[in-house]
Scaffold this active site. Structure first.
Site, mmCIF file in Angstrom:
data_model
loop_
_atom_site.group_PDB
_atom_site.id
_atom_site.type_symbol
_atom_site.label_atom_id
_atom_site.label_comp_id
_atom_site.label_asym_id
_atom_site.label_seq_id
_atom_site.Cartn_x
_atom_site.Cartn_y
_atom_site.Cartn_z
ATOM 1 N N CYS A 1 -10.394 -12.341 17.732
ATOM 2 C CA CYS A 1 -10.874 -11.500 18.422
ATOM 3 C C CYS A 1 -12.065 -10.962 17.761
ATOM 4 C CB CYS A 1 -9.758 -10.020 18.134
ATOM 5 S SG CYS A 1 -8.341 -10.576 18.542
ATOM 6 N N ARG B 1 0.796 -1.314 0.028
ATOM 7 C CA ARG B 1 0.121 0.053 -0.081
ATOM 8 C C ARG B 1 0.823 1.400 0.318
ATOM 9 N NH1 ARG B 1 -4.918 -1.090 2.388
ATOM 10 N NH2 ARG B 1 -3.672 -2.189 4.100
ATOM 11 N N TYR B 2 1.777 1.242 0.557
ATOM 12 C CA TYR B 2 2.904 2.508 0.965
ATOM 13 C C TYR B 2 4.205 1.853 0.225
ATOM 14 C CZ TYR B 2 -0.365 3.115 4.747
ATOM 15 O OH TYR B 2 -1.370 3.356 5.574
ATOM 16 N N CYS C 1 -4.851 -17.691 14.223
ATOM 17 C CA CYS C 1 -4.352 -17.249 15.401
ATOM 18 C C CYS C 1 -4.642 -17.809 16.663
ATOM 19 C CB CYS C 1 -5.191 -15.596 15.640
ATOM 20 S SG CYS C 1 -5.319 -14.588 14.015
ATOM 21 N N LYS D 1 -3.811 4.653 6.390
ATOM 22 C CA LYS D 1 -4.147 5.177 7.696
ATOM 23 C C LYS D 1 -3.860 6.673 7.840
ATOM 24 C CE LYS D 1 -2.219 1.368 10.705
ATOM 25 N NZ LYS D 1 -1.979 0.552 9.264
ATOM 26 N N CYS E 1 -12.232 -8.519 15.093
ATOM 27 C CA CYS E 1 -11.052 -8.570 13.830
ATOM 28 C C CYS E 1 -11.448 -8.070 12.520
ATOM 29 C CB CYS E 1 -10.719 -10.068 13.596
ATOM 30 S SG CYS E 1 -9.543 -10.210 12.414
ATOM 31 N N ASP F 1 -12.178 -0.679 12.935
ATOM 32 C CA ASP F 1 -12.594 -0.870 11.267
ATOM 33 C C ASP F 1 -13.959 -1.448 11.004
ATOM 34 O OD1 ASP F 1 -10.176 -0.312 10.316
ATOM 35 O OD2 ASP F 1 -9.180 -2.088 11.059
ATOM 36 N N ASP G 1 -8.084 3.606 9.667
ATOM 37 C CA ASP G 1 -7.524 2.995 8.442
ATOM 38 C C ASP G 1 -8.828 3.518 7.154
ATOM 39 O OD1 ASP G 1 -5.456 1.261 7.484
ATOM 40 O OD2 ASP G 1 -5.846 0.738 9.692
ATOM 41 N N ARG H 1 6.902 -0.042 2.309
ATOM 42 C CA ARG H 1 6.730 -1.376 3.265
ATOM 43 C C ARG H 1 5.859 -2.077 2.597
ATOM 44 N NH1 ARG H 1 5.141 3.618 4.937
ATOM 45 N NH2 ARG H 1 3.186 4.184 6.056
ATOM 46 N N ARG I 1 -9.999 -8.611 9.695
ATOM 47 C CA ARG I 1 -9.675 -9.720 8.828
ATOM 48 C C ARG I 1 -10.468 -10.860 9.185
ATOM 49 N NH1 ARG I 1 -3.807 -8.247 8.777
ATOM 50 N NH2 ARG I 1 -3.651 -6.659 7.116
HETATM 51 S S1 SF4 Z 1 -7.277 -9.108 15.334
HETATM 52 FE FE1 SF4 Z 1 -7.537 -10.663 13.863
HETATM 53 S S2 SF4 Z 1 -5.557 -11.313 13.037
HETATM 54 FE FE2 SF4 Z 1 -5.212 -10.104 14.928
HETATM 55 S S3 SF4 Z 1 -5.167 -11.730 16.677
HETATM 56 FE FE3 SF4 Z 1 -7.057 -11.111 16.537
HETATM 57 S S4 SF4 Z 1 -8.295 -12.259 15.146
HETATM 58 FE FE4 SF4 Z 1 -5.991 -12.738 14.669
#
Ligand code: SF4
Length: 364
Positions: free
Chosen positions: A113, A96-97, A109, A323, A116, A279, A316, A100, A118
Site C-alpha cells: 500500500c 505498547r499496552y 505482503c 492510539k 503503509c 500516519d 496513532d 496485548r 511500515r
Molecule cells: S498497510 Fe503495509 S503492512 Fe499492511 S498490507 Fe499494506 S503494505 Fe502490508
C-alpha cells in the site's frame, strides 16, 4: 521461519510492468524507478483487475500504484511513524499496552500500500521473516509475561505464511495459558482472496484461544466477488471479523464512499472497528487528510448510518504513545461542575442533526 507460500507469480512488481499494463504512464517511468528503489511495489492480479487503466485518480490505483509524490518527505514524517521501535523488547514484538502485543512474523505482503506506515520495513530486500531463534525468543517473552491476554499477528501480512506454518504458530500461541485472543491483521482477503482457502481457514483456528481477523480495506470496490467469498469463508468458520481502514485523500475521504465501505463491511459480517487517520509515513502526505476533515466526515456518518456501521476514528500518536480516539465530541459542559457527586452537572449534547440540547433538561 522463512516459509512463505509463493503463489503470487502474476503479481506486478516493476514500474515497467505497470506501464506495460497501462496502469502507470510511460512518462512517469524514471520517477517510479526511483520510488521502487526505496519502497516495495506489488499489485496482485485481483487488485490490477479493479483498477481503471489510465485514470491516476482511480481510488484503487491511488492505493497501490506508486507515484512520484512518494519521493517527497514532508516535515514530521518518519520511518517509524507510530513509534514501534521504542516498545520492542525482543525482535518481532511490540509491547505498547499492558494486555496485548504485536507479533510481527513476516515482512512481506501480497500488495504494498502506498500509504503503509511500515513501508520502511516491509517488502523484498528487508529481512522477510523472524529466524527460528528469534521466533523462539519471542515466544519465551510472551510466556514470561502473563499479562499478555491478546497477541496481534501483523507485519507484513501473516496470511502470506503457508497454512501449515501458520497452524504451527497458532498452536504455539494458543498453548500459552494466558493468551486468550489471537488477532490477525490482513489485507489478503481482498488482495489475494484465493489464499483464504479451506486449509488457511482451518489453520487460523487453534484449541485454547479465540481467533479474530481484522480485514484491511479502504474502498468498497476492493470487495470483488472473490474477496466477498473469502470473507464469507472466514465468517462461516465462526471467526469473528472486524475492519480496519485508513482515511485516505482521493480514496475514501468523502461521505458517500465511506458510507458505502462501512455498509459493505457490515453486509459481509465484518464489524467496522478502526478508521485510522493517515500516519506520518515518509512520502505519504499526498494521501493524508486533515483531522478536521476526518471529524466532519465522522459527524456526518452519525446521522446516516446504523450504529453497527460506525467505526472508531483513531490517531496513532507519533512517538509510540498509542492510539487515541479523535472523532468529534458530542458532549460539552454547560454549567460549572458540581461538587456534590449525587447531582448531575449540566451538559450540552449535540444530536445527529447538529442540534444542541441541554442534559438534564431544564424543569419547566
Ligand atoms: S498497510 Fe503495509 S503492512 Fe499492511 S498490507 Fe499494506 S503494505 Fe502490508
Amino acid at each position: 521461519m522463512n516459509r512463505i507460500d509463493p503463489r503470487l507469480s502474476a503479481t506486478l512488481r516493476q514500474p515497467a510492468e505497470l506501464v506495460a499494463r497501462g496502469l502507470a504512464p510511460a512518462s512517469a517511468l524514471a520517477d517510479l524507478e526511483q520510488v521502487a528503489a526505496r519502497y516495495a511495489i506489488a499489485v496482485t492480479p485481483e487488485i490490477a483487475a479493479l483498477i481503471e487503466p489510465g485514470d491516476p485518480a482511480d481510488p484503487i490505483a491511488r492505493q497501490f500504484i506508486p507515484s512520484a509524490e512518494e519521493l517527497v518527505t514532508a516535515p514530521g514524517e518518519s520511518a517509524d511513524p507510530i513509534g514501534d521501535d521504542v516498545h520492542s523488547p525482543v525482535a518481532g514484538i511490540v509491547h505498547r499496552y499492558p494486555d496485548r502485543i504485536l507479533f510481527k512474523l513476516v515482512q512481506v505482503c501480497a500488495v504494498y500500500c502506498r500509504f503503509c506506515f511500515r513501508r520502511e520495513t516491509v517488502g523484498p530486500g528487508k529481512p522477510n521473516a523472524l529466524s527460528d531463534d528469534a521466533y523462539r525468543a519471542a515466544l519465551d517473552y510472551i510466556r514470561a509475561n502473563d499479562g499478555i491476554w491478546e497477541v496481534i499477528l501483523t507485519g507484513g501480512d501473516p496470511l502470506m505464511l503457508s497454512p501449515r506454518r501458520l497452524a504451527e504458530i497458532m498452536a504455539d500461541l494458543a498453548a500459552i495459558d494466558h493468551v486468550k485472543i489471537i488477532r490477525i491483521h490482513t489485507r489478503v482477503p481482498v488482495a489475494a482472496p484465493a489464499r483464504v482457502n479451506s486449509e488457511m481457514v482451518a489453520a487460523l483456528k487453534a484449541q485454547g484461544a479465540t481467533t479474530w481477523v481484522a480485514v484491511h480495506a479502504n474502498h468498497p470496490r476492493e470487495f470483488s466477488e472473490a474477496a466477498r467469498k473469502a470473507c464469507a469463508r472466514l465468517a462461516d468458520a465462526g471467526i469473528p471479523l472486524v475492519s480496519q481502514s485508513v482515511l485516505l485523500r482521493g480514496v475514501n475521504d468523502d461521505a458517500a464512499t465511506l458510507e458505502s465501505l462501512l455498509r459493505t463491511f457490515v453486509e459481509l459480517r465484518i464489524k467496522p472497528y478502526y478508521l485510522h487517520h493517515g500516519d506520518l509515513a515518509p512520502g505519504t502526505s499526498h494521501l493524508r487528510t486533515t483531522l478536521a476533515h476526518g471529524q466532519k466526515l465522522i459527524r456526518g456518518l452519525r446521522g446516516r448510518l446504523s450504529g453497527l456501521c460506525q467505526p472508531e476514528y483513531v490517531l496513532d500518536i507519533p512517538g509510540g504513545h498509542g492510539k487515541a480516539p479523535v472523532g468529534p465530541s458530542y458532549l460539552s459542559q454547560a454549567d460549572s461542575p458540581q461538587h456534590d457527586k449525587l447531582s448531575e452537572a449540566r451538559y450540552r449534547v449535540v444530536d445527529y442533526c447538529g442540534e444542541i440540547h441541554v442534559y438534564p433538561p431544564r424543569q419547566s
